[in-house]
Design a protein around this motif. Structure first.
Motif, PDB file in Angstrom:
ATOM      1  N   HIS A  78       0.820  -1.205   0.000  1.00  0.00           N
ATOM      2  CA  HIS A  78       0.000   0.000   0.000  1.00  0.00           C
ATOM      3  C   HIS A  78       0.850   1.249   0.000  1.00  0.00           C
ATOM      4  O   HIS A  78       2.033   1.203   0.363  1.00  0.00           O
ATOM      5  CB  HIS A  78      -0.965   0.011   1.193  1.00  0.00           C
ATOM      6  CG  HIS A  78      -0.308   0.329   2.498  1.00  0.00           C
ATOM      7  ND1 HIS A  78      -0.257   1.596   3.021  1.00  0.00           N
ATOM      8  CD2 HIS A  78       0.337  -0.455   3.386  1.00  0.00           C
ATOM      9  CE1 HIS A  78       0.370   1.581   4.181  1.00  0.00           C
ATOM     10  NE2 HIS A  78       0.743   0.338   4.425  1.00  0.00           N
ATOM     11  N   VAL A  81      -1.974   3.774   2.585  1.00  0.00           N
ATOM     12  CA  VAL A  81      -3.121   2.883   2.782  1.00  0.00           C
ATOM     13  C   VAL A  81      -4.027   2.822   1.545  1.00  0.00           C
ATOM     14  O   VAL A  81      -5.202   2.449   1.631  1.00  0.00           O
ATOM     15  CB  VAL A  81      -3.920   3.203   4.056  1.00  0.00           C
ATOM     16  CG1 VAL A  81      -4.670   1.953   4.525  1.00  0.00           C
ATOM     17  CG2 VAL A  81      -3.034   3.668   5.185  1.00  0.00           C
ATOM     18  N   MET A 197      -4.634  -4.871   2.103  1.00  0.00           N
ATOM     19  CA  MET A 197      -4.554  -3.678   2.944  1.00  0.00           C
ATOM     20  C   MET A 197      -5.897  -2.945   3.005  1.00  0.00           C
ATOM     21  O   MET A 197      -6.077  -2.047   3.813  1.00  0.00           O
ATOM     22  CB  MET A 197      -3.506  -2.702   2.394  1.00  0.00           C
ATOM     23  CG  MET A 197      -2.083  -3.193   2.475  1.00  0.00           C
ATOM     24  SD  MET A 197      -1.572  -3.850   4.091  1.00  0.00           S
ATOM     25  CE  MET A 197      -1.848  -2.446   5.149  1.00  0.00           C
ATOM     26  N   THR A 198      -6.815  -3.332   2.131  1.00  0.00           N
ATOM     27  CA  THR A 198      -8.102  -2.642   2.075  1.00  0.00           C
ATOM     28  C   THR A 198      -8.788  -2.646   3.434  1.00  0.00           C
ATOM     29  O   THR A 198      -8.850  -3.680   4.102  1.00  0.00           O
ATOM     30  CB  THR A 198      -9.044  -3.329   1.053  1.00  0.00           C
ATOM     31  OG1 THR A 198      -8.261  -3.692  -0.060  1.00  0.00           O
ATOM     32  CG2 THR A 198     -10.167  -2.419   0.620  1.00  0.00           C
ATOM     33  N   VAL A 201      -7.151   0.394   7.668  1.00  0.00           N
ATOM     34  CA  VAL A 201      -6.991   1.627   8.423  1.00  0.00           C
ATOM     35  C   VAL A 201      -8.178   2.528   8.188  1.00  0.00           C
ATOM     36  O   VAL A 201      -8.632   2.704   7.065  1.00  0.00           O
ATOM     37  CB  VAL A 201      -5.701   2.367   8.007  1.00  0.00           C
ATOM     38  CG1 VAL A 201      -5.578   3.696   8.742  1.00  0.00           C
ATOM     39  CG2 VAL A 201      -4.489   1.503   8.302  1.00  0.00           C
ATOM     40  N   GLY A 211      -5.611   1.386  12.748  1.00  0.00           N
ATOM     41  CA  GLY A 211      -5.392   0.261  11.848  1.00  0.00           C
ATOM     42  C   GLY A 211      -5.598  -1.052  12.593  1.00  0.00           C
ATOM     43  O   GLY A 211      -5.312  -1.143  13.790  1.00  0.00           O
ATOM     44  N   GLN A 348       3.579   9.850   1.754  1.00  0.00           N
ATOM     45  CA  GLN A 348       2.429   9.097   2.295  1.00  0.00           C
ATOM     46  C   GLN A 348       1.796   9.865   3.457  1.00  0.00           C
ATOM     47  O   GLN A 348       0.572   9.939   3.571  1.00  0.00           O
ATOM     48  CB  GLN A 348       2.864   7.717   2.768  1.00  0.00           C
ATOM     49  CG  GLN A 348       3.302   6.805   1.627  1.00  0.00           C
ATOM     50  CD  GLN A 348       3.551   5.390   2.115  1.00  0.00           C
ATOM     51  OE1 GLN A 348       2.636   4.714   2.567  1.00  0.00           O
ATOM     52  NE2 GLN A 348       4.778   4.934   2.012  1.00  0.00           N
TER      53      GLN A 348
END
Ligand SMILES: Cc1cc2nc3c(=O)[nH]c(=O)nc-3n(C[C@H](O)[C@H](O)[C@H](O)COP(=O)(O)OP(=O)(O)OC[C@H]3O[C@@H](n4cnc5c(N)ncnc54)[C@H](O)[C@@H]3O)c2cc1C
Length: 472
Positions: A78, A81, A197-198, A201, A211, A348
């Motif tokens: 990711h 995220v 990763m979906t 968070v 998260g 990020q």
């Protein structure tokens, strides 16, 4: 006072120090590993191996062991995220391996013991002096005279501080807490397996994040939460159970019952990079050389790859077969990689919204990140697969990692288990140097190349097979 000698002293038995000690032992170097703590903490901390780290472990035959200790295989990485698939890369490992840091350390320490090296626990390096011939290291009642010292002693490195090494960067505004929480039963809406990763968070009020990652054991979860805009006055203050309970309630509601908080720790969003990685006979690697917010899961990965880069160079230097300047290429190659990670972490951070403008920016970025070329660029950064070291050979493959590919007897990665140089050739070649393993292969991953000379760390040195610039 106990007096010892060694070729290299590694300070710190975290993932970086253990990987480095393994590389040195593999090359026959007499290495001593000093570790301040009496026992391994068993703390989960980092949870992932990125594709390039999986490849690196595979080059040494360690990946199957790590897989045995892993709790998940995650299809994507990711960026801020936003899920980023690794599928566009020519790799046999286009995934993140979900494995707690403690298990990575256990894997590396087990291999080190098999190589006859035992970590000296309960030995904290306190001081050292260096001269033209070596370094004298003191750790309590132990004094070691060595040719080199490598500080793998983490973000608050004693070695770095003793060198008075500038450690500049960005002082963050926020903080986070990571906690491994055992629930009485699976919290409502939480995933039971880490597959993507979906939805891992979510953010509550501006700047806040929570998260949730299932750790493979029934009802055990990593809860990471924090505030990007505020930090406590004392970042080293113990995390209280109430702080963890409040975050859990905010994410899952009152009904989520906590059975046990196994471990909790604070982390900052400070970002810093050592000005130099080498001062004479003393070097820095891993968190001792660079720290950053754990966005994208890159810190442990960076450290293991620092160690892979440094090990063979230090061994060559000690054996007198390194050309002038080889050891200096450690900093020249690895510091820019760390800078790139710090930069992508900063980007990020900027994409985690704390105001409406950033919300709009994030939405736009999410759209852009769906474009295959953009995805490829981002996944290359976070996975470590895009690394290209400076190289005089004009072939585009020179300086990049060798993609693993089928050979007559299996895969090219197995040729690197002994940590030597490898010459891959389509036509018979005499051994160019005693340190080089020559392997005839029917095909190479680059059809226009007849041969590839590959370094012990799996990066392509040249497409000519010429060893002179690398091995004296
Ligand atoms: C909450 C959290 C989550 C994270 N998540 C991820 C993630 O998902 N993915 C990722 O890649 N990274 C992650 N990281 C970062 C990762 O944990 C670090 O980058 C990694 O631990 C660095 O390894 P290291 O060996 O360089 O340093 P460390 O792991 O800090 O090891 C240093 C060792 O040196 C020892 N030591 C210190 N001083 C001395 C001394 N004077 N003498 C002897 N020994 C000494 C210490 O006891 C320690 O064992 C995370 C970090 C945190 C805090």
């Amino acid at each position: 006072m106990t007096e010892l000698t060694a070729e290299v002293v590694v300070a710190g038995a975290g993932p970086t120090g253990l990987m480095l000690a393994n590389e040195l032992a593999l090359a026959g170097v007499d290495v001593q590993v000093l570790e301040r703590m009496h026992e391994r903490t068993g703390l989960s901390k980092a949870l992932n191996l990125q594709p390039r780290t999986a490849e690196v472990l595979d080059l040494r035959g360690l990946l199957p062991r790590a897989k045995d200790r892993a709790f998940a295989t995650v299809a994507d990485g990711h960026f801020a995220v936003i899920p980023i698939p690794y599928t566009g890369w020519d790799t046999r490992h286009p995934y993140q391996l979900g494995i707690p840091q403690a298990e990575v350390e256990a894997t590396l320490e087990e291999r080190l013991a098999e190589q006859g090296v035992k970590v000296r626990r309960g030995h904290e390096l306190t001081t050292f002096t260096q001269d033209a011939e070596g370094v004298t290291i003191t750790a309590g009642e132990l004094r070691i005279r060595a040719k080199y010292l490598v500080g793998c002693d983490g973000g608050r490195s004693t070695v770095r501080k003793a060198l008075n090494m500038p450690f500049e960067g960005i002082e963050g505004q926020g903080h986070g807490v990571a906690a491994d929480v055992l629930f009485e039963s699976a919290p409502p809406g939480a995933p039971t397996q880490w597959r993507s990763m979906t939805n891992m968070v979510t953010s509550g009020s501006p700047g806040k994040f929570i998260g949730v990652i299932p750790l493979g054991e029934r009802n055990l979860y990593r809860i990471s939460f924090g505030d990007r805009l505020n930090r406590p006055r004392n970042l080293r203050a113990e995390v209280t159970p109430d702080e963890v309970r409040a975050a859990v309630t905010e994410r899952f509601g009152e009904e989520a019952g906590i059975a046990e908080i196994r471990w909790a720790s604070r982390f900052s969003d400070d970002s810093r990079l050592a000005e130099n990685y080498q001062v004479g006979r003393v070097l820095l690697a891993g968190d001792a050389a660079h720290i950053h917010f754990p966005a994208g899961g890159q810190g442990l990965n960076l450290g293991i790859q620092d160690a892979m880069n440094l090990g063979w160079k230090l061994a060559a230097e000690l054996r007198g077969r390194a050309p002038a300047g080889l050891l200096e290429t450690y900093e020249a190659e690895r510091r820019p990689v760390a800078q790139q990670v710090l930069d992508n972490v900063a980007a990020q951070n900027a994409l985690i919204p704390t105001n409406p403008n950033q919300l709009a920016l994030r939405a736009l970025f999410r759209d852009l990140a769906a474009i295959p070329e953009v995805q490829h660029r981002l996944s290359g950064m976070v996975s470590g697969l895009n690394i290209k070291y400076a190289n005089e050979d004009p072939h585009p493959a020179a300086g990049t990692r060798l993609p693993d590919f089928p050979t007559r007897d299996g895969h090219a990665s197995t040729l690197f288990h002994k940590g030597t140089w490898v010459l891959l050739t389509k036509t018979p070649q005499p051994k160019p140097h005693k340190e080089v393993l020559v392997a005839e292969v029917p095909e190479l991953p680059y059809p226009d190349a007849e041969r590839l000379l590959v370094r012990p760390d799996g990066y392509i040195a040249n497409t000519t097979g010429e060893t002179k610039p690398w091995l004296t």
